[in-house]
Design an enzyme around this catalytic site. Structure first.
Site, PDB file in Angstrom:
ATOM      1  N   ASP A   1       0.721  -1.233  -0.082  1.00 53.88           N
ATOM      2  CA  ASP A   1       0.010  -0.036  -0.115  1.00 53.88           C
ATOM      3  C   ASP A   1       0.822   1.395   0.092  1.00 53.88           C
ATOM      4  O   ASP A   1       1.958   1.416   0.512  1.00 53.88           O
ATOM      5  CB  ASP A   1      -0.805   0.006   1.250  1.00 53.88           C
ATOM      6  CG  ASP A   1      -2.125   1.051   1.155  1.00 53.88           C
ATOM      7  OD1 ASP A   1      -2.200   1.318   0.009  1.00 53.88           O
ATOM      8  OD2 ASP A   1      -2.628   1.409   2.156  1.00 53.88           O
TER       9      ASP A   1
ATOM     10  N   ASN B   1     -11.195  -2.524  -4.709  1.00 51.87           N
ATOM     11  CA  ASN B   1     -10.419  -1.496  -5.696  1.00 51.87           C
ATOM     12  C   ASN B   1     -11.105  -1.308  -7.133  1.00 51.87           C
ATOM     13  O   ASN B   1     -10.652  -0.456  -7.687  1.00 51.87           O
ATOM     14  CB  ASN B   1      -9.142  -2.126  -5.946  1.00 51.87           C
ATOM     15  CG  ASN B   1      -8.108  -1.906  -4.685  1.00 51.87           C
ATOM     16  OD1 ASN B   1      -7.368  -2.756  -4.319  1.00 51.87           O
ATOM     17  ND2 ASN B   1      -8.199  -1.066  -3.883  1.00 51.87           N
TER      18      ASN B   1
HETATM   19  C1  IPE Z   1      -5.569  -2.459   0.306  1.00 47.59           C
HETATM   20  O1  IPE Z   1      -5.144  -1.282  -0.133  1.00 47.59           O
HETATM   21  C2  IPE Z   1      -5.210  -3.200  -1.095  1.00 47.59           C
HETATM   22  C3  IPE Z   1      -4.167  -3.631  -1.737  1.00 47.59           C
HETATM   23  C4  IPE Z   1      -3.024  -3.011  -1.341  1.00 47.59           C
HETATM   24  C5  IPE Z   1      -4.201  -4.031  -2.953  1.00 47.59           C
HETATM   25  P1  IPE Z   1      -6.331  -0.028  -0.087  1.00 47.59           P
HETATM   26  O2  IPE Z   1      -5.585   1.200  -0.446  1.00 47.59           O
HETATM   27  O3  IPE Z   1      -7.348  -0.587  -1.108  1.00 47.59           O
HETATM   28  O4  IPE Z   1      -7.013   0.129   1.221  1.00 47.59           O
HETATM   29  P2  IPE Z   1      -7.848   0.942   1.982  1.00 47.59           P
HETATM   30  O5  IPE Z   1      -8.739   1.570   0.971  1.00 47.59           O
HETATM   31  O6  IPE Z   1      -6.781   2.142   2.386  1.00 47.59           O
HETATM   32  O7  IPE Z   1      -8.228   0.417   3.121  1.00 47.59           O
HETATM   33  C1  IPE Z   2      -1.860   0.008  -3.147  1.00 44.50           C
HETATM   34  O1  IPE Z   2      -1.602   1.389  -3.337  1.00 44.50           O
HETATM   35  C2  IPE Z   2      -1.981  -0.437  -4.665  1.00 44.50           C
HETATM   36  C3  IPE Z   2      -3.682  -0.931  -4.755  1.00 44.50           C
HETATM   37  C4  IPE Z   2      -4.468  -0.681  -4.110  1.00 44.50           C
HETATM   38  C5  IPE Z   2      -3.828  -1.480  -6.093  1.00 44.50           C
HETATM   39  P1  IPE Z   2      -2.488   2.420  -3.272  1.00 44.50           P
HETATM   40  O2  IPE Z   2      -3.007   3.010  -4.652  1.00 44.50           O
HETATM   41  O3  IPE Z   2      -3.825   2.066  -2.354  1.00 44.50           O
HETATM   42  O4  IPE Z   2      -1.910   3.648  -2.707  1.00 44.50           O
HETATM   43  P2  IPE Z   2      -2.462   4.823  -1.830  1.00 44.50           P
HETATM   44  O5  IPE Z   2      -3.176   4.228  -0.679  1.00 44.50           O
HETATM   45  O6  IPE Z   2      -3.842   5.540  -2.343  1.00 44.50           O
HETATM   46  O7  IPE Z   2      -1.342   5.914  -1.404  1.00 44.50           O
HETATM   47 MG    MG Z   3      -4.086   2.393  -0.576  1.00 44.57          MG
END
Ligand code: IPE
Ligand code: IPE
Ligand code: MG
Length: 243
Positions: free
Chosen positions: A24, A72
Site C-alpha cells: 500500500d 479496488n
Molecule cells: C489494500 O489497500 C489493497 C491493496 C493494497 C491491494 P487499499 O488502499 O485498497 O485499502 P484502504 O482503502 O486504504 O483500506
Molecule cells: C496500493 O496502493 C495499490 C493498490 C491498492 C492497487 P494505493 O493505490 O492504495 O496507494 P494509496 O493508499 O492511495 O497511497
Molecule cells: Mg491504499
C-alpha cells in the site's frame, strides 16, 4: 578487519516461512511527486520485484502479496487499466524469466473478472511454475470476506449433494476450501504506508499472524525494511491463547 571477512547478514534469525504484505501507498507516493497514480503503481511493481528476490535470498518459502482487492474496482477506469497493464507486463516478464527465477506462481482471488488475456497469462504462469519451491501468491480481485463466502458455498454444495453432513466441517477442512488451501498461515503480515487496518486481507488465515505496520510508502520500501519487520517479528511473544 580480515581481508575476506564476510559481511554479517542483517537478519540473523530464521525468517518466517510465510510472509504476507499489503502493498500500500503507491498513490500517495506518486502524489508526493506530482505524478499520476499509475506512476506510483509502476514504482510499486519494481519494489515487489526487489522484495520478492530478497525474500527468496532469506529463505522465505511463501510470499503472499495483496495486489488488487475486491474493493479496488471503485477506482477510476484509468487507474484500473493502468494496474492491469502493469500486471500483464509483469506476468509476461515472469514467463520469460521462469527458468532463471524458479518461483512458483499462485493466484488468490476471483480471476473471472479480469480480461480473458490476463486470465490466460495467470493460468500459464501457474502451470509453468508448478514444480518450483518458493511460492508467490498474488491476491488479485481478492477479498477475505469473498473468500470465506465462497468456501461456505462450496461446503454447502457438498452437503446439498449428500456428500457429507454439516457436522463434518472442521477448521482444517474449511481451510482447504480457501484459495490458500495447502499453504500454511502467514506468521507475519506487513502493511507499509502507515495505515493500521487489514482492508479485507487474509481474514481467515491471519487469525494468529503478527502484524507489523510501517510508516513507509510501498514504492520506498527497501530490503532493510523487510529485515526490520522480521526482527520485530522475532521480538514478539506469540502465545496462541496460552500463557
Ligand atoms: C489494500 O489497500 C489493497 C491493496 C493494497 C491491494 P487499499 O488502499 O485498497 O485499502 P484502504 O482503502 O486504504 O483500506
Ligand atoms: C496500493 O496502493 C495499490 C493498490 C491498492 C492497487 P494505493 O493505490 O492504495 O496507494 P494509496 O493508499 O492511495 O497511497
Ligand atoms: Mg491504499
Amino acid at each position: 578487519m580480515a581481508l575476506f571477512e564476510k559481511k554479517k547478514p542483517e537478519v540473523q534469525l530464521a525468517p518466517p516461512r510465510h510472509i504476507a504484505i499489503i502493498m500500500d501507498g503507491n498513490g500517495r507516493w506518486a502524489k508526493n511527486r506530482g505524478l499520476p497514480r499509475t506512476a506510483g503503481h509502476a514504482a510499486g511493481a519494481e519494489t515487489f520485484r526487489r522484495i520478492a528476490n530478497h525474500c527468496r535470498a532469506l529463505g522465505v518459502e511463501y510470499l503472499t502479496v495483496y495486489a488488487f482487492s475486491t474493493e479496488n474496482w471503485k477506482r477510476s477506469e484509468e487507474e484500473i487499466s493502468g494496474i492491469m497493464k502493469l500486471l500483464k507486463n509483469y506476468l509476461m516478464e515472469a514467463m520469460r524469466d521462469m527458468e532463471k527465477n524458479r518461483v512458483r506462481f499462485c493466484f488468490f482471488g476471483d480471476l473471472t473478472r479480469l480480461s480473458p488475456e490476463l486470465q490466460e497469462l495467470c493460468a500459464q504462469a501457474e502451470s509453468a511454475s508448478m514444480d518450483y519451491d518458493v511460492q508467490v501468491n498474488f491476491c488479485l480481485n481478492y477479498g477475505g470476506r469473498d473468500e470465506i463466502v465462497r468456501a461456505a458455498r462450496a461446503f454447502a454444495a457438498k452437503v446439498a449433494a449428500g456428500e457429507c453432513s454439516p457436522e463434518a466441517l472442521t477448521e482444517d477442512g474449511f481451510s482447504d476450501l480457501m484459495y490458500s488451501a495447502g499453504v500454511p498461515d502467514p506468521e507475519l503480515v506487513i502493511r507499509p504506508s502507515g495505515e493500521l487496518r487489514l482492508s479485507n486481507f487474509l481474514l481467515w488465515q491471519s487469525a494468529y499472524s503478527e502484524f507489523v505496520y510501517m510508516n513507509v510508502l510501498w514504492p520506498d520500501f527497501k530490503e532493510k525494511d523487510l529485515d526490520a519487520a522480521i526482527a520485530e517479528f522475532h521480538r514478539r511473544n506469540r502465545r496462541f491463547g496460552g500463557v
